[in-house]
Design an enzyme around this catalytic site. Structure first.
Site, PDB file in Angstrom:
ATOM      1  N   PHE A   1       0.804  -1.223   0.000  1.00  0.00           N
ATOM      2  CA  PHE A   1       0.000   0.000   0.000  1.00  0.00           C
ATOM      3  C   PHE A   1       0.831   1.265   0.000  1.00  0.00           C
ATOM      4  O   PHE A   1       0.348   2.317  -0.405  1.00  0.00           O
ATOM      5  CB  PHE A   1      -0.940   0.019   1.215  1.00  0.00           C
TER       6      PHE A   1
ATOM      7  N   LYS B   1      -1.299  -7.890  -8.662  1.00  0.00           N
ATOM      8  CA  LYS B   1      -2.237  -7.848  -7.540  1.00  0.00           C
ATOM      9  C   LYS B   1      -1.784  -6.709  -6.632  1.00  0.00           C
ATOM     10  O   LYS B   1      -0.894  -6.866  -5.812  1.00  0.00           O
ATOM     11  CB  LYS B   1      -2.228  -9.177  -6.778  1.00  0.00           C
TER      12      LYS B   1
ATOM     13  N   CYS C   1       9.714   1.438   3.443  1.00  0.00           N
ATOM     14  CA  CYS C   1      10.646   0.393   3.851  1.00  0.00           C
ATOM     15  C   CYS C   1      12.073   0.903   3.928  1.00  0.00           C
ATOM     16  O   CYS C   1      12.939   0.262   4.517  1.00  0.00           O
ATOM     17  CB  CYS C   1      10.566  -0.815   2.911  1.00  0.00           C
TER      18      CYS C   1
ATOM     19  N   GLU D   1       9.523  -3.650  13.223  1.00  0.00           N
ATOM     20  CA  GLU D   1       9.328  -2.667  12.155  1.00  0.00           C
ATOM     21  C   GLU D   1       8.024  -1.931  12.431  1.00  0.00           C
ATOM     22  O   GLU D   1       6.938  -2.498  12.256  1.00  0.00           O
ATOM     23  CB  GLU D   1       9.284  -3.334  10.782  1.00  0.00           C
TER      24      GLU D   1
END
Length: 497
Positions: A149, A173, A281, A382
């Site tokens: 996302f 996808k 990330c 994380e």
């Protein structure tokens, strides 16, 4: 309410599964759209269209492929504001950040435009008497991508432009949380002349993911997301004989040595930790302050953090927008709420933040935690939100040991004026992407992106030369032709002699 559909065979296809997911505007907290979730049959239809399209696309000339990609790049450039608006509306990031995402995705389209040069083979002549050996690369067939996302346009563009440039057909996808940007990318690809079925999109959840991983006609799968899911993708994909590249999570450290420019380091720590609400990330989530730099550096970061302007992504005054969902915001806030009990000092507490007129939005203020123990959850996990941890280290050696002990190895950075220390760091640190006075060292399109350890599953990084190798397979051809002189035949140009 608008429903986001699949894109199969070059056209929108409404979902027939009867299952839908909500798509929120994170700035208001309101559900503004829904997305249809694919059934197994719908995934199969997308794969079948891709397989059929590959029969001609895989043998299409490089000139045809690149002509379409050049046109595609032109259309992306013309529609970049529109795509950025879709990202802001569904993800929440500020418009300038969304524009940057589109630009970085377009870098890979530009790389794909030069695929003719990248696919040049090799030739060795006369390896034996009248024997030549050539190496070439050919497409795989139907390949799939599963994307997160946080970059709903950029990460898909890390995958499909290069894959189709190499001659593959692609099934994407995207994240069900912000699906509109990737759907628009597919529409523009069709407008650019991409043949029907070469690029397909199936919206959905785990049902669609698992079917792509199991489908016998899907040869390879690319993934970007969290480490637990990356592990799952790798194991399940390999179980079904797929080639897999799965990029996982991160806990990126920024090492600050005593000789660094602390004002510059503080500015960069703010940018890298809180940009895109920390939902990157490659975000810096830990600053490692070496020696006596800690107190001054923390003070400078705190001063800047308190002055950040947080608001709706479509407000030009906003520097940081909301998080993607209410549940994710609350999870991120829980790390700050529990930090003091685990030994950290809460310098800036961003929990409980709200924006006037947007009280139902998924907003969270920025947080800064100092002297965070390596045993604390805020350090170990994380967080994927606007929370920056600071740890202290007495020496460079202590700092490098701390960084290398992390289970992740995505990105890292060092801030220093000492070239020798920087050179030592780039060789000793155990991470796939290293910045020297650069806090977010995301490689440009012609170098590959990817980490080490629990940040990457599979052998090859994404885009760049690794991406081309992933989306193609090598073939070596050995040839020997008889010399015409040996057969007594002269094929030379006729003459009167």
């Amino acid at each position: 309410m608008k429903t986001i559909s699949h894109w199969i065979g070059g056209k929108p296809v409404e979902s027939a599964s009867g299952r839908f997911g909500p798509v929120y505007n994170p700035a208001t907290g309101a559900q503004e759209k829904q997305v249809g979730f694919a059934s197994v049959d719908e995934v199969d239809a997308a794969v079948a269209n891709a397989k059929s399209a590959y029969e001609s696309w895989g043998s299409a000339s490089l000139a045809k492929r690149t002509a379409i990609l050049f046109k595609y790049r032109e259309l992306l450039d013309a529609h970049r504001d529109e795509i950025a608006e879709l990202i802001t509306a569904e993800h929440g990031k500020v418009h300038s950040d969304a524009l940057g995402e589109v630009a970085r995705g377009m870098e890979i389209v530009e790389l794909a435009c030069g695929i003719a040069d990248k696919l040049k083979g090799e030739l060795s002549t006369q390896v034996s008497t009248r024997v030549d050996v050539a190496s070439i690369r050919q497409p795989l067939g139907v390949v799939a991508g599963i994307t997160p996302f946080n970059f709903p346009a950029m990460v898909p563009m890390w995958m499909f432009p290069l894959a189709i440039a190499c001659g593959n057909a692609f099934v994407l996808k995207p994240s069900e949380k912000d699906p509109s940007a990737s759907f628009r990318l597919a529409e523009l690809a069709s407008e650019a002349g991409l043949p029907d079925g070469v690029l397909n999109i199936v919206q959905g959840d785990k049902v669609a993911v698992d079917r792509l991983l199991e489908h016998p006609d899907v040869v390879a799968v690319s993934f970007v997301g969290s480490t637990p899911i990356a592990k799952y993708i790798q194991l399940k994909g390999v179980e079904h004989d797929k080639r897999v590249q799965a990029l996982g999570g991160a806990k990126n450290h920024m090492l600050v040595l005593p000789d660094a420019d602390l004002d510059f380091a503080a500015d960069q720590a703010i940018n890298a930790a809180y940009g895109s609400a920390g939902e990157r990330c490659m975000a810096v989530s830990v600053v490692v302050a070496v020696g006596d730099t800690g107190d001054e550096l923390v003070g400078k970061i705190a001063e800047r953090a308190k002055n950040l302007r947080i608001g709706p992504g479509d407000d030009p005054a906003s520097e940081m927008g909301p998080l993607i969902t209410r549940e994710h915001r609350d999870k991120v806030a829980s790390y700050v709420a529990g930090a003091a009990a685990q030994g950290a000092e809460v310098v800036v507490d961003g929990t409980g933040y709200s924006v006037d007129g947007h009280e139902d939005g998924f907003f969270l203020g920025v947080s800064l935690l100092d002297r965070v123990p390596v045993t604390a959850d805020a350090y170990k996990d994380e967080i994927f939100g606007p929370v920056l941890c600071v740890v202290r280290a007495d020496t460079y050696d202590d700092a490098i040991k701390l960084i290398n002990a992390s289970r992740w190895g995505n990105g890292t950075a060092i801030f220093t004026r000492d070239g020798g220390a920087a050179r030592r760091f780039q060789l000793e640190v155990q991470a796939g992407m290293v910045g020297i006075n650069v806090p977010i060292p995301v490689p440009v399109g012609y170098h590959s992106f990817g980490g080490w350890k629990d940040s990457l599953f599979g052998d090859l990084h994404i885009y760049g030369n690794d991406g081309i190798a992933f989306y193609t397979q090598g073939k070596v051809i050995t040839t020997r032709w008889p010399d015409p002189a040996d057969a007594g035949i002269n094929l030379g140009f006729p003459s009167h002699s």
